[in-house]
Design a protein around this motif. Sequence first.
Motif, PDB file in Angstrom:
ATOM      1  N   PHE A 157       0.816  -1.210   0.000  1.00 27.59           N
ATOM      2  CA  PHE A 157       0.000   0.000   0.000  1.00 27.59           C
ATOM      3  C   PHE A 157       0.855   1.267   0.000  1.00 27.59           C
ATOM      4  O   PHE A 157       0.435   2.292  -0.521  1.00 27.59           O
ATOM      5  CB  PHE A 157      -0.959  -0.007   1.201  1.00 27.59           C
ATOM      6  CG  PHE A 157      -2.158  -0.882   0.995  1.00 27.59           C
ATOM      7  CD1 PHE A 157      -3.239  -0.438   0.249  1.00 27.59           C
ATOM      8  CD2 PHE A 157      -2.208  -2.163   1.518  1.00 27.59           C
ATOM      9  CE1 PHE A 157      -4.359  -1.242   0.040  1.00 27.59           C
ATOM     10  CE2 PHE A 157      -3.303  -2.975   1.322  1.00 27.59           C
ATOM     11  CZ  PHE A 157      -4.388  -2.517   0.580  1.00 27.59           C
ATOM     12  N   SER A 199      -8.286  -1.002  -0.134  1.00 29.90           N
ATOM     13  CA  SER A 199      -7.782  -0.334   1.072  1.00 29.90           C
ATOM     14  C   SER A 199      -8.761  -0.500   2.231  1.00 29.90           C
ATOM     15  O   SER A 199      -8.354  -0.775   3.372  1.00 29.90           O
ATOM     16  CB  SER A 199      -7.544   1.152   0.784  1.00 29.90           C
ATOM     17  OG  SER A 199      -6.592   1.325  -0.237  1.00 29.90           O
ATOM     18  N   THR A 246      -7.989  -2.542   5.874  1.00 30.02           N
ATOM     19  CA  THR A 246      -7.761  -1.643   7.007  1.00 30.02           C
ATOM     20  C   THR A 246      -8.140  -2.350   8.309  1.00 30.02           C
ATOM     21  O   THR A 246      -9.267  -2.832   8.440  1.00 30.02           O
ATOM     22  CB  THR A 246      -8.585  -0.355   6.848  1.00 30.02           C
ATOM     23  OG1 THR A 246      -8.195   0.309   5.644  1.00 30.02           O
ATOM     24  CG2 THR A 246      -8.353   0.575   8.032  1.00 30.02           C
ATOM     25  N   VAL A 296      -6.358   3.734   7.861  1.00 28.25           N
ATOM     26  CA  VAL A 296      -5.734   3.287   6.618  1.00 28.25           C
ATOM     27  C   VAL A 296      -5.068   1.945   6.874  1.00 28.25           C
ATOM     28  O   VAL A 296      -4.747   1.602   8.014  1.00 28.25           O
ATOM     29  CB  VAL A 296      -4.690   4.309   6.105  1.00 28.25           C
ATOM     30  CG1 VAL A 296      -5.366   5.612   5.692  1.00 28.25           C
ATOM     31  CG2 VAL A 296      -3.625   4.573   7.168  1.00 28.25           C
TER      32      VAL A 296
END
Length: 414
Positions: free
Chosen positions: A252, A295, A299, A305
């Motif tokens: 990420f 995402s 998370t 995030v």
Amino acid sequence: MTTRNALLGGKVQVFKRPNSPHWQCSASVGGRQFRSTTKQESLALAKDFAEDWFLTLQGKHRFGGGIAPKRSGKTFREGGEQFVREYEALTLGERNPEYVKGHSDRLRVHLYPFFGDKLLSEITPGLVQEYRVHRMTSRLDPKTGEPKRPARTTLHHEIVTLRQVLKTANRHGWLAILPDLSTPYKTSGKIVHRAWFSPAEYKLLYEATRERAANPRHNRGRWAFESQRLHDYVLFMVNTGLRPDEAGRLEFRDVEIVLDEDSGERILEIEVRGKRGVGYCKSMPGAVQPFRRLSQRNTPVGAKVPKPTEKVFGCTPRELLNTVLEELDLKRDRDGQVRTAYSLRHTYISMRLMEGADIYQIAKNCRTSVEMIEKYYASHIKNMIDASAINVRRPKPSRRAGTRSTPPGERPTS
């Protein structure tokens, strides 16, 4: 304690090993040591056998009747172990660990079983050709009974590993001359277009993965998660052009959503780590929404995030992708080529060419060369050719009234 008896002036030894009822015999002929069992429990009969056996060996040696010369030198297995030891040490940090491991795997699975116990000097072009034939015919399809031929690239990688071992042996003086490893009977390779999905086929694919993500075949959490991940994987790959191994390494922290100044749309800026080192990619706008969903799913609870070092995809969803392709009858294209996760990258390149994108910019964004794109995606470059610039005709000269044309083959007079 071993009991020994000498015969013929000590040239032949007759002895019995502990816990064995049979007598054994040994002798040295032509600088080589030979041993054999007499299969006799009586010492007198064992001595008779040993004398006949020794005289037979001497006769064969004297008249060249079948005693093989002593094999000396390093074996292929020893050369392979030396190559792996050197290669891992000298390429540490410079080569992808998976690529380095691939050499060891090919040696262990394919090359050692065939070449392992042979001396390096015994590896000839003919033996290498026998290996190619062996690889083409040794595996049988359990359903059809027909030989399962390895892919051209697979066999090419095995020959590359073989060549590296022989080069290592040559550098150490274990092999005087490198044998010719080129493929006989090989003509210029047929240029085939990479398997891809046409716009209509791609639409069929992503609609099927979207339906599966909304209504997974099993309601258990893992199946729902995998179905959603597959849908986002298909959209992400076709809108970025990443290789499957590059997507597998993607974390990420390597991806950032930015506003493209030229188009005014949001895209992804990706730092790619692949077989050519670190490169960069700018996605199509269609990759943003799948990345946001990925995402959110990755998370942790209570965080805003995902962890920067968390993998975006991790392993490629091959099994589920193949299942969907089989259901849609899209596993093979019209030329019989198998479609895989790599076909999503080919689809990205093909669609960019069809839309008239600059081929040089596509090559930079996909971390490849213009030559490779021209070679394997030529069927789509027709959309980039300006017919008006090609179909140029020289204007015909006007003919004045009362003049005759010059007959063919004659020059006009001044």
